[in-house]
Design an enzyme around this catalytic site. Structure first.
Site, PDB file in Angstrom:
ATOM      1  N   PRO A   2       1.227  -1.065  -0.272  1.00 15.92           N
ATOM      2  CA  PRO A   2      -0.314   0.035  -0.091  1.00 15.92           C
ATOM      3  C   PRO A   2       0.984   1.478   0.012  1.00 15.92           C
ATOM      4  O   PRO A   2       2.170   1.071   0.942  1.00 15.92           O
ATOM      5  CB  PRO A   2      -0.600  -0.174   1.376  1.00 15.92           C
ATOM      6  CG  PRO A   2      -0.773  -1.303   1.929  1.00 15.92           C
ATOM      7  CD  PRO A   2       0.238  -2.223   1.244  1.00 15.92           C
ATOM      8  N   GLU A   3       0.472   2.104  -0.710  1.00 15.92           N
ATOM      9  CA  GLU A   3       1.226   3.369  -0.969  1.00 15.92           C
ATOM     10  C   GLU A   3       0.214   4.435  -0.013  1.00 15.92           C
ATOM     11  O   GLU A   3      -0.868   4.132   0.527  1.00 15.92           O
ATOM     12  CB  GLU A   3       1.589   3.909  -1.973  1.00 15.92           C
ATOM     13  CG  GLU A   3       2.759   2.716  -3.361  1.00 15.92           C
ATOM     14  CD  GLU A   3       2.995   3.239  -4.096  1.00 15.92           C
ATOM     15  OE1 GLU A   3       3.110   4.642  -4.536  1.00 15.92           O
ATOM     16  OE2 GLU A   3       3.157   2.732  -4.912  1.00 15.92           O
ATOM     17  N   LYS A  59       2.694   6.883   4.831  1.00 20.96           N
ATOM     18  CA  LYS A  59       2.358   5.374   4.735  1.00 20.96           C
ATOM     19  C   LYS A  59       1.999   4.418   6.436  1.00 20.96           C
ATOM     20  O   LYS A  59       0.926   3.847   6.374  1.00 20.96           O
ATOM     21  CB  LYS A  59       2.937   5.116   4.230  1.00 20.96           C
ATOM     22  CG  LYS A  59       3.353   5.107   2.405  1.00 20.96           C
ATOM     23  CD  LYS A  59       4.249   3.949   2.414  1.00 20.96           C
ATOM     24  CE  LYS A  59       5.485   4.409   1.151  1.00 20.96           C
ATOM     25  NZ  LYS A  59       5.986   3.478   0.434  1.00 20.96           N
ATOM     26  N   HIS A  87      -5.846 -14.334   8.503  1.00 20.91           N
ATOM     27  CA  HIS A  87      -4.015 -14.082   9.370  1.00 20.91           C
ATOM     28  C   HIS A  87      -4.639 -13.167  10.514  1.00 20.91           C
ATOM     29  O   HIS A  87      -3.590 -12.205  10.067  1.00 20.91           O
ATOM     30  CB  HIS A  87      -3.418 -13.758   8.360  1.00 20.91           C
ATOM     31  CG  HIS A  87      -3.424 -15.425   7.156  1.00 20.91           C
ATOM     32  ND1 HIS A  87      -2.632 -16.179   7.254  1.00 20.91           N
ATOM     33  CD2 HIS A  87      -4.177 -15.000   6.104  1.00 20.91           C
ATOM     34  CE1 HIS A  87      -2.765 -17.399   6.389  1.00 20.91           C
ATOM     35  NE2 HIS A  87      -2.674 -16.805   5.279  1.00 20.91           N
ATOM     36  N   ARG A 105       2.000 -11.967   5.679  1.00 20.44           N
ATOM     37  CA  ARG A 105       3.076 -12.133   5.426  1.00 20.44           C
ATOM     38  C   ARG A 105       3.931 -11.407   6.771  1.00 20.44           C
ATOM     39  O   ARG A 105       4.965 -11.447   6.990  1.00 20.44           O
ATOM     40  CB  ARG A 105       3.592 -11.034   3.916  1.00 20.44           C
ATOM     41  CG  ARG A 105       3.037 -11.520   2.808  1.00 20.44           C
ATOM     42  CD  ARG A 105       3.761 -11.573   1.351  1.00 20.44           C
ATOM     43  NE  ARG A 105       5.007 -11.898   1.548  1.00 20.44           N
ATOM     44  CZ  ARG A 105       5.762 -11.138   0.466  1.00 20.44           C
ATOM     45  NH1 ARG A 105       5.532 -10.578  -0.262  1.00 20.44           N
ATOM     46  NH2 ARG A 105       7.153 -11.141   0.894  1.00 20.44           N
ATOM     47  N   ARG A 260      14.110  -2.958  -7.926  1.00 18.42           N
ATOM     48  CA  ARG A 260      12.461  -2.433  -7.978  1.00 18.42           C
ATOM     49  C   ARG A 260      11.934  -2.458  -9.431  1.00 18.42           C
ATOM     50  O   ARG A 260      12.923  -1.367 -10.152  1.00 18.42           O
ATOM     51  CB  ARG A 260      11.433  -1.423  -6.928  1.00 18.42           C
ATOM     52  CG  ARG A 260      12.264  -1.457  -5.750  1.00 18.42           C
ATOM     53  CD  ARG A 260      11.596  -1.957  -4.907  1.00 18.42           C
ATOM     54  NE  ARG A 260       9.933  -1.982  -4.343  1.00 18.42           N
ATOM     55  CZ  ARG A 260       9.983  -0.774  -4.378  1.00 18.42           C
ATOM     56  NH1 ARG A 260      10.725  -0.324  -3.375  1.00 18.42           N
ATOM     57  NH2 ARG A 260       7.969  -0.659  -3.509  1.00 18.42           N
TER      58      ARG A 260
END
Ligand SMILES: [Zn+2]
Length: 270
Positions: A2-3, A59, A87, A105, A260
Protein backbone atom coordinates in the site's frame (compact mmCIF):
# COMPACT_ATOMS: atom_id res chain seq x y z
CA UNK A 1 2.49 -2.70 -0.97
CA UNK A 2 0.00 0.00 0.00
CA UNK A 3 1.13 3.52 -0.83
CA UNK A 4 -0.33 6.85 0.28
CA UNK A 5 -3.70 6.60 -1.56
CA UNK A 6 -4.40 3.11 -0.21
CA UNK A 7 -3.42 4.07 3.35
CA UNK A 8 -5.49 7.25 3.14
CA UNK A 9 -8.51 5.25 1.93
CA UNK A 10 -8.14 2.91 4.90
CA UNK A 11 -7.68 5.88 7.26
CA UNK A 12 -10.97 7.38 6.13
CA UNK A 13 -12.79 4.08 6.70
CA UNK A 14 -11.24 3.65 10.15
CA UNK A 15 -12.13 7.23 11.02
CA UNK A 16 -15.74 6.68 10.02
CA UNK A 17 -16.01 3.45 12.00
CA UNK A 18 -14.00 4.07 15.16
CA UNK A 19 -13.31 7.75 15.89
CA UNK A 20 -15.07 8.87 19.07
CA UNK A 21 -15.47 5.31 20.33
CA UNK A 22 -13.84 3.90 23.47
CA UNK A 23 -11.28 1.11 23.04
CA UNK A 24 -12.42 -1.65 25.35
CA UNK A 25 -9.87 -4.31 24.52
CA UNK A 26 -6.82 -4.85 22.31
CA UNK A 27 -5.44 -8.32 21.60
CA UNK A 28 -2.30 -9.15 19.63
CA UNK A 29 -1.50 -12.70 18.52
CA UNK A 30 1.65 -11.90 16.50
CA UNK A 31 4.48 -10.79 18.84
CA UNK A 32 6.54 -9.45 15.92
CA UNK A 33 3.90 -6.79 15.29
CA UNK A 34 4.84 -4.87 18.46
CA UNK A 35 8.01 -2.87 17.79
CA UNK A 36 8.69 -0.79 20.91
CA UNK A 37 6.25 -2.08 23.51
CA UNK A 38 4.81 -5.12 25.28
CA UNK A 39 1.18 -6.12 24.95
CA UNK A 40 0.58 -5.60 28.69
CA UNK A 41 1.84 -2.00 28.41
CA UNK A 42 -0.32 -1.36 25.35
CA UNK A 43 -3.38 -2.67 27.16
CA UNK A 44 -2.64 -0.71 30.36
CA UNK A 45 -2.12 2.48 28.33
CA UNK A 46 -4.95 2.31 25.82
CA UNK A 47 -7.80 0.36 27.42
CA UNK A 48 -10.84 2.55 28.11
CA UNK A 49 -9.41 5.43 26.07
CA UNK A 50 -11.52 7.01 23.30
CA UNK A 51 -10.07 7.20 19.80
CA UNK A 52 -9.76 10.97 19.53
CA UNK A 53 -8.68 11.14 15.89
CA UNK A 54 -7.53 8.92 13.06
CA UNK A 55 -4.57 10.45 11.23
CA UNK A 56 -2.00 9.49 8.61
CA UNK A 57 1.65 10.46 8.08
CA UNK A 58 3.12 9.09 4.86
CA UNK A 59 2.21 5.40 4.83
CA UNK A 60 1.67 5.25 8.62
CA UNK A 61 -1.79 5.07 10.23
CA UNK A 62 -1.96 7.00 13.51
CA UNK A 63 -4.63 6.06 16.05
CA UNK A 64 -4.67 9.08 18.38
CA UNK A 65 -5.90 8.07 21.84
CA UNK A 66 -5.28 11.42 23.53
CA UNK A 67 -2.02 11.14 25.48
CA UNK A 68 -0.66 8.31 23.31
CA UNK A 69 -0.89 7.16 19.72
CA UNK A 70 -0.77 3.68 18.25
CA UNK A 71 1.07 3.83 14.92
CA UNK A 72 0.53 1.05 12.39
CA UNK A 73 2.39 0.41 9.13
CA UNK A 74 0.71 -2.10 6.81
CA UNK A 75 3.96 -3.03 4.99
CA UNK A 76 3.42 -5.77 2.39
CA UNK A 77 0.06 -7.28 3.18
CA UNK A 78 -1.51 -5.70 6.26
CA UNK A 79 -5.12 -4.56 6.13
CA UNK A 80 -8.01 -3.77 8.43
CA UNK A 81 -11.47 -5.29 8.27
CA UNK A 82 -14.60 -5.47 10.36
CA UNK A 83 -14.54 -9.25 9.81
CA UNK A 84 -11.98 -11.70 11.22
CA UNK A 85 -9.65 -13.05 8.52
CA UNK A 86 -7.44 -16.13 8.08
CA UNK A 87 -4.38 -14.22 9.30
CA UNK A 88 -5.74 -11.95 12.01
CA UNK A 89 -2.80 -10.61 14.07
CA UNK A 90 -4.57 -7.98 16.16
CA UNK A 91 -8.10 -7.24 17.33
CA UNK A 92 -9.24 -3.77 18.42
CA UNK A 93 -12.55 -4.01 20.22
CA UNK A 94 -14.26 -0.65 20.44
CA UNK A 95 -17.60 0.08 22.02
CA UNK A 96 -19.93 -0.84 19.15
CA UNK A 97 -17.26 -1.74 16.57
CA UNK A 98 -14.51 -4.35 16.23
CA UNK A 99 -11.52 -3.99 13.91
CA UNK A 100 -9.37 -6.93 12.80
CA UNK A 101 -5.82 -6.44 11.53
CA UNK A 102 -5.02 -9.20 9.05
CA UNK A 103 -1.45 -9.67 7.79
CA UNK A 104 -0.58 -12.71 5.67
CA UNK A 105 3.13 -11.94 5.41
CA UNK A 106 3.59 -10.61 8.95
CA UNK A 107 5.68 -7.54 8.08
CA UNK A 108 3.20 -5.07 9.59
CA UNK A 109 4.39 -2.93 12.52
CA UNK A 110 2.84 -1.33 15.62
CA UNK A 111 4.44 1.40 17.73
CA UNK A 112 3.09 2.97 20.92
CA UNK A 113 4.30 6.60 21.23
CA UNK A 114 3.48 9.51 23.53
CA UNK A 115 1.79 12.27 21.56
CA UNK A 116 3.99 14.98 23.04
CA UNK A 117 7.00 13.41 21.28
CA UNK A 118 5.21 11.90 18.28
CA UNK A 119 7.43 13.51 15.63
CA UNK A 120 10.66 13.08 17.58
CA UNK A 121 10.51 9.30 18.01
CA UNK A 122 10.46 6.29 15.69
CA UNK A 123 8.71 5.56 13.47
CA UNK A 124 7.70 9.11 12.48
CA UNK A 125 11.02 10.80 13.30
CA UNK A 126 12.87 12.03 10.21
CA UNK A 127 10.02 11.52 7.78
CA UNK A 128 10.04 13.81 4.74
CA UNK A 129 7.52 16.16 3.20
CA UNK A 130 3.85 15.21 3.08
CA UNK A 131 2.88 15.51 -0.62
CA UNK A 132 -0.76 16.52 -0.06
CA UNK A 133 -1.82 19.48 2.09
CA UNK A 134 0.30 22.60 2.49
CA UNK A 135 3.73 21.06 3.26
CA UNK A 136 4.91 20.52 -0.32
CA UNK A 137 5.55 24.14 -1.22
CA UNK A 138 7.85 24.92 -4.15
CA UNK A 139 10.33 26.34 -1.64
CA UNK A 140 10.42 23.01 0.25
CA UNK A 141 10.19 20.79 -2.84
CA UNK A 142 13.00 22.21 -4.98
CA UNK A 143 15.95 21.59 -2.55
CA UNK A 144 15.04 17.88 -2.37
CA UNK A 145 16.42 17.57 -5.91
CA UNK A 146 19.81 19.13 -5.08
CA UNK A 147 21.54 15.74 -5.43
CA UNK A 148 22.88 13.61 -8.27
CA UNK A 149 20.80 10.57 -7.19
CA UNK A 150 18.52 9.03 -9.80
CA UNK A 151 15.18 10.79 -9.55
CA UNK A 152 13.15 7.60 -9.15
CA UNK A 153 15.26 6.37 -6.22
CA UNK A 154 15.06 9.82 -4.65
CA UNK A 155 11.26 9.89 -4.82
CA UNK A 156 11.03 6.49 -3.09
CA UNK A 157 13.09 7.84 -0.15
CA UNK A 158 10.60 8.38 2.71
CA UNK A 159 13.03 10.75 4.41
CA UNK A 160 12.62 13.18 1.51
CA UNK A 161 8.98 12.94 0.41
CA UNK A 162 6.62 10.48 2.13
CA UNK A 163 3.90 8.23 0.80
CA UNK A 164 5.18 7.50 -2.69
CA UNK A 165 5.98 3.92 -3.68
CA UNK A 166 6.79 2.20 -6.91
CA UNK A 167 3.44 2.66 -8.66
CA UNK A 168 2.85 6.35 -8.06
CA UNK A 169 6.48 7.34 -8.70
CA UNK A 170 6.35 5.65 -12.14
CA UNK A 171 3.06 7.38 -12.94
CA UNK A 172 4.22 10.82 -11.74
CA UNK A 173 7.49 10.68 -13.70
CA UNK A 174 5.58 9.73 -16.85
CA UNK A 175 3.11 12.55 -16.41
CA UNK A 176 5.98 15.04 -15.93
CA UNK A 177 7.94 13.55 -18.89
CA UNK A 178 11.02 12.81 -16.80
CA UNK A 179 13.29 9.78 -17.37
CA UNK A 180 13.41 7.69 -14.16
CA UNK A 181 17.24 7.42 -14.29
CA UNK A 182 17.74 11.16 -14.71
CA UNK A 183 20.06 12.71 -12.09
CA UNK A 184 17.79 14.80 -9.87
CA UNK A 185 19.97 17.93 -10.06
CA UNK A 186 19.92 17.87 -13.88
CA UNK A 187 16.14 18.41 -14.03
CA UNK A 188 15.21 22.01 -14.82
CA UNK A 189 12.79 24.03 -12.70
CA UNK A 190 10.00 23.93 -15.28
CA UNK A 191 10.02 20.12 -15.24
CA UNK A 192 10.28 19.99 -11.45
CA UNK A 193 7.20 22.18 -11.20
CA UNK A 194 5.40 19.77 -13.52
CA UNK A 195 6.56 16.87 -11.36
CA UNK A 196 5.26 18.50 -8.18
CA UNK A 197 1.88 19.06 -9.82
CA UNK A 198 1.86 15.50 -11.20
CA UNK A 199 2.61 13.93 -7.78
CA UNK A 200 -0.26 15.81 -6.14
CA UNK A 201 -2.73 15.25 -8.96
CA UNK A 202 -2.02 11.52 -9.25
CA UNK A 203 -2.20 10.91 -5.49
CA UNK A 204 -5.45 12.85 -5.19
CA UNK A 205 -6.99 11.07 -8.18
CA UNK A 206 -5.91 7.71 -6.75
CA UNK A 207 -7.53 8.58 -3.39
CA UNK A 208 -10.71 9.53 -5.26
CA UNK A 209 -10.56 6.03 -6.82
CA UNK A 210 -9.93 4.31 -3.45
CA UNK A 211 -6.35 3.38 -4.42
CA UNK A 212 -5.00 0.62 -6.66
CA UNK A 213 -5.42 -3.15 -6.39
CA UNK A 214 -3.01 -5.11 -8.60
CA UNK A 215 -4.46 -8.62 -8.59
CA UNK A 216 -6.54 -11.11 -6.66
CA UNK A 217 -3.79 -12.74 -4.61
CA UNK A 218 -4.08 -12.95 -0.82
CA UNK A 219 -2.57 -9.86 0.71
CA UNK A 220 -3.51 -7.58 -2.18
CA UNK A 221 -4.79 -4.22 -1.07
CA UNK A 222 -8.50 -3.99 -0.31
CA UNK A 223 -10.70 -1.42 1.41
CA UNK A 224 -12.21 -2.19 4.80
CA UNK A 225 -15.26 -3.64 3.08
CA UNK A 226 -13.03 -5.97 1.05
CA UNK A 227 -13.50 -4.01 -2.18
CA UNK A 228 -10.69 -3.36 -4.65
CA UNK A 229 -9.45 0.10 -5.57
CA UNK A 230 -9.97 1.23 -9.15
CA UNK A 231 -7.02 3.51 -9.93
CA UNK A 232 -5.22 0.55 -11.60
CA UNK A 233 -7.62 1.06 -14.52
CA UNK A 234 -6.03 4.48 -15.05
CA UNK A 235 -2.35 3.45 -15.04
CA UNK A 236 -0.42 5.12 -17.88
CA UNK A 237 2.79 3.09 -17.53
CA UNK A 238 2.74 0.80 -14.48
CA UNK A 239 2.50 -2.86 -15.54
CA UNK A 240 2.25 -1.91 -19.27
CA UNK A 241 5.61 -3.24 -20.52
CA UNK A 242 5.57 -3.65 -24.33
CA UNK A 243 2.30 -1.76 -24.77
CA UNK A 244 1.98 1.54 -26.64
CA UNK A 245 2.24 4.79 -24.70
CA UNK A 246 -1.10 6.60 -24.39
CA UNK A 247 0.63 9.91 -25.18
CA UNK A 248 3.04 9.10 -28.02
CA UNK A 249 3.84 6.21 -30.43
CA UNK A 250 6.56 4.87 -28.06
CA UNK A 251 6.45 1.48 -26.32
CA UNK A 252 6.50 1.22 -22.53
CA UNK A 253 9.71 -0.36 -21.21
CA UNK A 254 10.57 -1.99 -17.90
CA UNK A 255 13.93 -1.59 -16.18
CA UNK A 256 15.04 -2.52 -12.65
CA UNK A 257 16.12 0.18 -10.18
CA UNK A 258 16.83 -0.62 -6.52
CA UNK A 259 15.47 -4.18 -7.10
CA UNK A 260 12.11 -2.73 -8.18
CA UNK A 261 10.52 -2.62 -11.62
CA UNK A 262 10.34 0.79 -13.23
CA UNK A 263 7.92 1.31 -16.12
CA UNK A 264 8.41 4.29 -18.44
CA UNK A 265 8.16 5.49 -22.04
CA UNK A 266 11.68 6.08 -23.43
CA UNK A 267 10.23 8.22 -26.22
CA UNK A 268 8.40 10.90 -24.23
CA UNK A 269 10.38 10.63 -20.96
CA UNK A 270 13.78 11.92 -22.03
ZN1 LIG B 1 5.30 8.13 -24.61
Amino acid sequence: MPELPEVETIRRDLDRIATGKVLQRIEVSEPRLLQNCLLADVQATLHDCPLVAMRRRGKFLIFNFGAHSAIVHLRMSGWFSEQPGNHTRMVLKFEGATLYFDDTRRFGTFHLVENKSLDQEPPLRGLGLEPLGDMLTWKAFKPVFDTNREVKRLLLDQNKIVGLGNIYVCEALHQAKIHPQQAANKINSAKLKKLRTAIQLILQTAIDNHGSTLGNAAGDYRTLEGAQGSFQDRFQVYGREGETCFRCPGNIERIVQAQRSTFFCPRCQK
